[in-house]
Design an enzyme around this catalytic site. Structure first.
Site, PDB file in Angstrom:
ATOM      1  N   HIS A  11       1.907  11.190   6.378  1.00  0.00           N
ATOM      2  CA  HIS A  11       2.115  11.787   5.060  1.00  0.00           C
ATOM      3  C   HIS A  11       3.571  12.240   4.919  1.00  0.00           C
ATOM      4  O   HIS A  11       4.305  12.311   5.908  1.00  0.00           O
ATOM      5  CB  HIS A  11       1.169  12.973   4.867  1.00  0.00           C
ATOM      6  CG  HIS A  11      -0.265  12.560   4.664  1.00  0.00           C
ATOM      7  ND1 HIS A  11      -1.275  13.454   4.441  1.00  0.00           N
ATOM      8  CD2 HIS A  11      -0.836  11.322   4.649  1.00  0.00           C
ATOM      9  CE1 HIS A  11      -2.423  12.795   4.296  1.00  0.00           C
ATOM     10  NE2 HIS A  11      -2.181  11.506   4.421  1.00  0.00           N
ATOM     11  N   GLU A  70       4.979  15.116   4.451  1.00  0.00           N
ATOM     12  CA  GLU A  70       5.381  16.300   5.214  1.00  0.00           C
ATOM     13  C   GLU A  70       5.693  15.925   6.660  1.00  0.00           C
ATOM     14  O   GLU A  70       6.661  16.407   7.250  1.00  0.00           O
ATOM     15  CB  GLU A  70       4.257  17.347   5.204  1.00  0.00           C
ATOM     16  CG  GLU A  70       3.864  17.856   3.813  1.00  0.00           C
ATOM     17  CD  GLU A  70       2.728  17.050   3.182  1.00  0.00           C
ATOM     18  OE1 GLU A  70       2.716  15.812   3.308  1.00  0.00           O
ATOM     19  OE2 GLU A  70       1.859  17.670   2.540  1.00  0.00           O
ATOM     20  N   CYS A  94      -1.887  18.244   6.939  1.00  0.00           N
ATOM     21  CA  CYS A  94      -0.472  18.629   6.861  1.00  0.00           C
ATOM     22  C   CYS A  94      -0.321  20.149   6.788  1.00  0.00           C
ATOM     23  O   CYS A  94       0.692  20.690   7.234  1.00  0.00           O
ATOM     24  CB  CYS A  94       0.178  17.985   5.650  1.00  0.00           C
ATOM     25  SG  CYS A  94       0.321  16.212   5.829  1.00  0.00           S
ATOM     26  N   ARG A 120       1.831  -5.496 -13.407  1.00  0.00           N
ATOM     27  CA  ARG A 120       0.672  -6.042 -12.698  1.00  0.00           C
ATOM     28  C   ARG A 120       0.715  -5.706 -11.216  1.00  0.00           C
ATOM     29  O   ARG A 120      -0.317  -5.432 -10.597  1.00  0.00           O
ATOM     30  CB  ARG A 120       0.615  -7.562 -12.857  1.00  0.00           C
ATOM     31  CG  ARG A 120       0.220  -7.986 -14.241  1.00  0.00           C
ATOM     32  CD  ARG A 120       0.245  -9.495 -14.353  1.00  0.00           C
ATOM     33  NE  ARG A 120      -0.036  -9.895 -15.726  1.00  0.00           N
ATOM     34  CZ  ARG A 120      -0.074 -11.150 -16.125  1.00  0.00           C
ATOM     35  NH1 ARG A 120       0.159 -12.127 -15.261  1.00  0.00           N
ATOM     36  NH2 ARG A 120      -0.351 -11.439 -17.386  1.00  0.00           N
ATOM     37  N   THR A 130     -10.394 -14.330 -24.923  1.00  0.00           N
ATOM     38  CA  THR A 130      -9.109 -14.690 -24.322  1.00  0.00           C
ATOM     39  C   THR A 130      -9.338 -15.535 -23.076  1.00  0.00           C
ATOM     40  O   THR A 130      -8.669 -16.551 -22.852  1.00  0.00           O
ATOM     41  CB  THR A 130      -8.325 -13.411 -23.945  1.00  0.00           C
ATOM     42  OG1 THR A 130      -8.203 -12.598 -25.112  1.00  0.00           O
ATOM     43  CG2 THR A 130      -6.945 -13.739 -23.426  1.00  0.00           C
TER      44      THR A 130
HETATM   45 ZN   LIG Z   1      -1.200  15.395   4.372  1.00  0.00          ZN
END
Ligand SMILES: [Zn+2]
Length: 317
Positions: A60, A62, A98, A197, A209
């Site tokens: 992550h 942190e 975290c 996209r 379509t």
């Molecule tokens: Zn985290």
């Protein structure tokens, strides 16, 4: 701009680098700031570490920020502030919490951009930090932090994907030429469509379509993964289809339908953003572009060659 806002701005900049890799996790940036004194500037601060969430399943923001702190700066952590664009996690996911790491590192203060709407966090990360005696400030550039992760926020709070309705129209408001497909986009706007996209999870067209144009709906003029292809048929009512996408973990959907498909999304209130590209050409007759809902506000208007793209979002109700 206050100092807290300045460093949160940097978090947002870093976080945005995770646009393709972090999915389905939110994009998050973190900056560690320590007081710093010198003969020239008696009292100021400096960044001693920064990081962002690069890829789902990996560290992550942190963790990456702490890892980037130089050994000689470690001693500054006890007086440092860590800025994070989203509340630090408090649960064991693919990586340890975290919030625990922040407590272990012994920083003085934590500044959080916005609360994590994910059911397993939702304020628990903040509480954990406060219980450990750390000063926590919440809600710095909150709107900006939520906007960056609008797909993630919509998914977790409304239990549906973030929905972008997108069409191209002639200068006089038609989306085809007497029922025949019309090339309105130019080289630049085509590239933007393909970038979109690559950044969203799924793309939908209506059955008309689909049967008339057999569009590929893949990423060709940009680099990135193809979105999941979805076709709206008579057999699949809209709400059920949206529920299915939610169950499949789809956090965002582009709708490139014809008039009917767009209007059924608008009528059901199932939209978050509308992108209308208008070209310079005109045709004598064709299918009228969908009617914009009454509760829109213009977010941006950009010119690309002879075309322009207007982005609308919902006005606050
Ligand atoms: Zn985290």
């Amino acid at each position: 701009m206050s100092e807290d806002e300045k460093y949160m701005q940097r978090c947002l900049q870093l976080a945005a680098n995770g646009i393709q890799g972090a999915r389905p996790n939110p994009m998050v940036g973190a900056v560690i700031v320590a007081p710093f004194t010198s003969d020239y500037s008696p009292s100021t601060t400096k960044i001693i570490g920064e990081g962002y969430h690069v890829r789902c399943g990996q560290a992550h923001a942190e963790v990456n920020a702490f890892a980037s702190v130089k050994p000689e700066d470690e001693a500054l952590l006890k007086d440092a502030t860590i800025y994070v664009s989203l509340e630090p996690c408090s649960h064991y996911g693919k990586t340890p919490p975290c919030a625990d790491l922040i407590i272990k590192k012994g920083v003085k203060r934590v500044v959080v951009g916005c609360v994590d709407p994910f059911a397993e966090v939702q304020g628990r990360g903040i509480k954990k930090l406060q219980d450990a005696g750390i000063e926590v400030t919440v809600g710095v550039l909150e709107k900006e932090c939520q906007w960056l992760n609008r797909r993630f926020f919509t998914y977790h709070s409304l239990h549906r994907p973030y929905i972008i309705l997108k069409w191209a129209q002639t200068a006089n408001g038609f989306i085809d030429n007497q029922g025949q497909a019309l090339q309105i986009s130019n080289e630049q706007t085509q590239m933007l469509s393909h970038q979109l996209r690559a950044e969203e999870d799924a793309i939908l067209v209506g059955h008309t379509t689909e049967s008339r144009e057999h569009p590929q709906l893949t990423v060709r003029h940009w680099v990135g993964p193809n979105p999941k292809r979805v076709v709206l048929t008579h057999q699949r009512p809209l709400q059920q289809l949206i529920d299915d996408l939610y169950q499949q973990g789809i956090q965002s959907l582009i709708v490139e339908g014809g008039r009917q498909t767009h209007e059924s999304f608008i009528e059901a209130g199932l939209w978050d953003e509308i992108r209308v590209e208008t070209g310079a050409m005109t045709v004598s007759d064709g299918t009228h572009a969908p009617q914009l809902p009454s509760n829109v506000i213009l977010l941006s208007s950009e010119v690309y060659g002879d075309n322009d793209i207007k982005r609308y979002i919902k006005a606050n109700e």
